[in-house]
Design a protein around this motif. Structure first.
Motif, mmCIF file in Angstrom:
data_model
loop_
_atom_site.group_PDB
_atom_site.id
_atom_site.type_symbol
_atom_site.label_atom_id
_atom_site.label_comp_id
_atom_site.label_asym_id
_atom_site.label_seq_id
_atom_site.Cartn_x
_atom_site.Cartn_y
_atom_site.Cartn_z
ATOM 1 N N ILE A 18 0.788 -1.300 -0.152
ATOM 2 C CA ILE A 18 -0.022 0.129 -0.092
ATOM 3 C C ILE A 18 0.805 1.317 -0.069
ATOM 4 C CG2 ILE A 18 -1.782 -1.092 0.977
ATOM 5 C CD1 ILE A 18 -1.266 0.133 3.666
ATOM 6 N N GLY A 19 2.265 1.122 0.584
ATOM 7 C CA GLY A 19 3.146 2.320 0.616
ATOM 8 C C GLY A 19 3.670 2.501 -1.013
ATOM 9 N N SER A 20 3.537 1.557 -1.718
ATOM 10 C CA SER A 20 3.919 1.675 -2.832
ATOM 11 C C SER A 20 2.662 2.410 -3.834
ATOM 12 C CB SER A 20 4.351 0.265 -3.792
ATOM 13 O OG SER A 20 4.497 0.599 -5.330
ATOM 14 N N SER A 21 1.720 1.975 -3.706
ATOM 15 C CA SER A 21 0.355 2.429 -4.276
ATOM 16 C C SER A 21 0.218 3.950 -3.912
ATOM 17 C CB SER A 21 -0.858 1.832 -3.970
ATOM 18 O OG SER A 21 -0.589 0.366 -4.435
ATOM 19 N N LEU A 22 0.377 4.195 -2.647
ATOM 20 C CA LEU A 22 0.339 5.629 -1.934
ATOM 21 C C LEU A 22 1.403 6.668 -2.562
ATOM 22 C CD1 LEU A 22 -1.536 7.086 0.004
ATOM 23 C CD2 LEU A 22 0.346 6.734 1.754
ATOM 24 N N ALA A 23 2.492 6.015 -2.888
ATOM 25 C CA ALA A 23 3.499 7.018 -3.644
ATOM 26 C C ALA A 23 3.111 7.174 -4.825
ATOM 27 C CB ALA A 23 4.898 5.960 -3.573
ATOM 28 N N LEU A 24 2.716 6.205 -5.841
ATOM 29 C CA LEU A 24 2.203 6.426 -7.112
ATOM 30 C C LEU A 24 0.960 7.465 -7.162
ATOM 31 C CD1 LEU A 24 2.831 5.579 -9.848
ATOM 32 C CD2 LEU A 24 1.272 3.813 -9.779
ATOM 33 N N ALA A 25 0.254 7.404 -6.407
ATOM 34 C CA ALA A 25 -1.039 8.230 -6.060
ATOM 35 C C ALA A 25 -0.632 9.761 -5.927
ATOM 36 C CB ALA A 25 -2.027 7.819 -5.021
ATOM 37 N N PHE A 26 0.317 9.967 -5.178
ATOM 38 C CA PHE A 26 1.043 11.039 -4.853
ATOM 39 C C PHE A 26 1.851 11.880 -6.089
ATOM 40 C CE2 PHE A 26 0.511 10.768 0.024
ATOM 41 C CZ PHE A 26 0.177 11.920 0.364
ATOM 42 N N HIS A 27 2.687 10.900 -6.542
ATOM 43 C CA HIS A 27 3.129 11.208 -7.912
ATOM 44 C C HIS A 27 2.229 11.558 -9.004
ATOM 45 C CE1 HIS A 27 6.071 11.089 -10.727
ATOM 46 N NE2 HIS A 27 5.689 10.117 -11.507
ATOM 47 N N LYS A 28 1.169 10.811 -9.110
ATOM 48 C CA LYS A 28 0.131 11.461 -9.932
ATOM 49 C C LYS A 28 -0.510 12.584 -9.947
ATOM 50 C CE LYS A 28 -0.778 6.681 -12.125
ATOM 51 N NZ LYS A 28 -1.658 5.569 -11.974
ATOM 52 N N ALA A 29 -0.727 12.845 -8.762
ATOM 53 C CA ALA A 29 -1.451 14.138 -8.021
ATOM 54 C C ALA A 29 -0.409 15.513 -8.111
ATOM 55 C CB ALA A 29 -1.823 13.778 -6.798
ATOM 56 N N GLY A 30 0.702 15.146 -8.487
ATOM 57 C CA GLY A 30 1.625 16.192 -8.648
ATOM 58 C C GLY A 30 2.785 16.485 -7.735
ATOM 59 N N TYR A 31 2.804 15.711 -6.939
ATOM 60 C CA TYR A 31 3.816 15.752 -5.563
ATOM 61 C C TYR A 31 5.194 15.322 -6.185
ATOM 62 C CZ TYR A 31 -0.269 16.753 -2.293
ATOM 63 O OH TYR A 31 -1.178 16.926 -1.412
ATOM 64 N N HIS A 32 6.107 15.797 -5.521
ATOM 65 C CA HIS A 32 7.303 15.334 -5.460
ATOM 66 C C HIS A 32 7.551 14.220 -4.376
ATOM 67 C CE1 HIS A 32 11.637 14.632 -6.680
ATOM 68 N NE2 HIS A 32 11.867 14.548 -5.246
ATOM 69 N N VAL A 33 7.838 13.083 -4.711
ATOM 70 C CA VAL A 33 7.763 11.790 -3.820
ATOM 71 C C VAL A 33 8.980 11.277 -3.444
ATOM 72 C CG1 VAL A 33 6.461 9.574 -3.276
ATOM 73 C CG2 VAL A 33 5.500 11.410 -4.714
ATOM 74 N N TYR A 34 9.260 11.176 -2.119
ATOM 75 C CA TYR A 34 10.547 10.375 -1.860
ATOM 76 C C TYR A 34 9.848 8.966 -1.461
ATOM 77 C CZ TYR A 34 12.796 15.009 -1.749
ATOM 78 O OH TYR A 34 13.456 16.097 -2.199
ATOM 79 N N ALA A 35 10.135 8.030 -1.922
ATOM 80 C CA ALA A 35 9.366 6.545 -1.806
ATOM 81 C C ALA A 35 10.716 5.831 -1.083
ATOM 82 C CB ALA A 35 8.753 6.024 -2.822
ATOM 83 N N THR A 36 10.554 5.407 0.155
ATOM 84 C CA THR A 36 11.545 4.783 0.816
ATOM 85 C C THR A 36 11.334 3.362 1.204
ATOM 86 O OG1 THR A 36 10.895 5.136 3.137
ATOM 87 C CG2 THR A 36 12.022 7.161 1.883
ATOM 88 N N ALA A 37 12.464 2.550 1.205
ATOM 89 C CA ALA A 37 12.149 1.126 1.775
ATOM 90 C C ALA A 37 13.579 0.629 2.294
ATOM 91 C CB ALA A 37 11.693 0.230 0.777
ATOM 92 N N ARG A 38 13.241 -0.404 3.249
ATOM 93 C CA ARG A 38 14.627 -0.798 3.690
ATOM 94 C C ARG A 38 15.378 -1.474 2.662
ATOM 95 N NH1 ARG A 38 13.397 -5.279 8.255
ATOM 96 N NH2 ARG A 38 12.452 -6.088 6.490
ATOM 97 N N ASP A 39 14.969 -2.276 1.880
ATOM 98 C CA ASP A 39 15.926 -2.866 0.740
ATOM 99 C C ASP A 39 15.557 -2.109 -0.695
ATOM 100 O OD1 ASP A 39 16.787 -4.557 -1.226
ATOM 101 O OD2 ASP A 39 15.961 -6.321 -0.286
ATOM 102 N N PRO A 40 16.491 -1.447 -1.243
ATOM 103 C CA PRO A 40 16.322 -0.809 -2.212
ATOM 104 C C PRO A 40 15.942 -1.570 -3.647
ATOM 105 C CG PRO A 40 18.725 -0.864 -1.869
ATOM 106 C CD PRO A 40 17.908 -1.412 -0.699
ATOM 107 N N ASN A 41 16.282 -2.840 -3.480
ATOM 108 C CA ASN A 41 16.041 -3.775 -4.430
ATOM 109 C C ASN A 41 14.478 -4.067 -4.682
ATOM 110 O OD1 ASN A 41 18.808 -4.224 -5.373
ATOM 111 N ND2 ASN A 41 18.963 -5.702 -3.473
ATOM 112 N N LYS A 42 13.783 -3.907 -3.512
ATOM 113 C CA LYS A 42 12.357 -4.162 -3.676
ATOM 114 C C LYS A 42 11.343 -2.917 -3.809
ATOM 115 C CE LYS A 42 12.506 -7.942 -0.255
ATOM 116 N NZ LYS A 42 12.211 -8.812 0.894
#
Length: 285
Positions: A18-42
């Motif tokens: 859901i974090g990934s979906s939220l990041a994409l929704a913010f991105h589509k809404a015109g925000y600059h998104v910093y999407a973070t995760a513990r493992d960058p490969n995921k």
């Protein structure tokens, strides 16, 4: 990066979450998104969409500090990373339960403290992901829901404490959303009760409930949930508590009823009724 775009940082953005979906929704809404995760490969799905991704292990002070250095300004912090856990309370492994609180409570506070200077500067917003379970008594989810309830109280307290500084604090109470969480939990941990559990006669039913197979394909679509949440947070004056996801409205209604009125529903959907029948029959033998 456009300088006039509002900046949002979200924790727990691994692929298909859901974090990934939220990041994409913010991105589509015109925000600059910093999407973070513990493992960058995921977190490759968001990278392919042109979203800025950062490594952030919310349980590591060093990782949090390094992430802060890479964020020049911030308007919205979404504390989304979380850990799921199901087990009867009397069978809980305390060390494992503490990990749940570390991820769902203390990590949120640590990340908030680290980004506070940027949020004070922007008079920004803190969004704390909790759950509709903060108001419901659900068998086998005592540790998980109590961690979310603790974060709920902390969130509401911060709302008052940070109001003089112009910083908003919002609690996001999420209902059932289609994610890979249940499948991942089942394949990675395969939850089982201890050999000496008082629920041993009903082991099969208990462990079926712990796997939550009945909810694997249930819930609101992640994209639909995320778009609704972004709309809520983009309002000039967002509500201090946002209820989104399947069963969110029902949970809100049940929270208004007198104590114990929702017990029957909780027992049915958790499988506790079946467990009680089995234990009752064993006792009669």
């Amino acid at each position: 990066m456009s300088l006039n775009k509002r900046k949002v940082l979200i924790t727990g953005c691994s692929d298909d979450s859901i974090g990934s979906s939220l990041a994409l929704a913010f991105h589509k809404a015109g925000y600059h998104v910093y999407a973070t995760a513990r493992d960058p490969n995921k977190i490759t799905q968001l990278m392919s969409q042109g979203i800025e991704t950062l490594t952030l292990d919310t349980l590591s002070e060093d990782s949090i500090a390094e992430c802060v250095k890479k964020v020049p300004s911030l308007d919205i912090l979404v504390n989304n990373a979380g850990k799921h856990f199901l087990m009867p309370v009397v069978d809980v492994n305390i060390a494992e339960a503490k990990k749940v609180y570390d991820t769902n409570v203390w990590a949120h506070i640590a990340v908030t403290q680290a980004f506070m200077p940027l949020l004070l500067e922007s008079k920004g917003t803190i969004v704390n992901q909790t759950s509709v379970g903060v108001t419901l008594t659900l068998p086998f989810q005592g540790v998980y829901n109590s961690s979310k309830a603790a974060m709920s109280m902390l969130s509401d307290t911060m709302r008052l404490e940070l109001e003089p500084f112009g910083v908003k604090v919002i609690e996001l109470r999420t209902g059932v959303v289609k994610t890979n969480l249940i499948k991942t939990m089942r394949t990675s941990t395969n939850p089982t009760i201890p050999e000496d559990s008082i629920y041993e006669p009903a082991r099969e039913s208990i462990e079926k409930s712990l796997r939550q197979e009945q909810f694997e394909n249930a819930g609101m679509e992640r994209e639909q949930w995320a778009e609704a949440v972004v709309q809520d947070l983009s309002r000039k004056s967002p509500r201090p508590v946002i209820w989104r996801g399947e069963a969110a409205f029902l949970s809100w209604v049940l929270s208004l009823l007198p104590f114990g009125w929702s017990d029957g529903i909780a027992k049915k959907f958790s499988g506790l009724n079946d467990v009680a029948q089995i234990l009752g029959k064993k006792k009669q033998l």
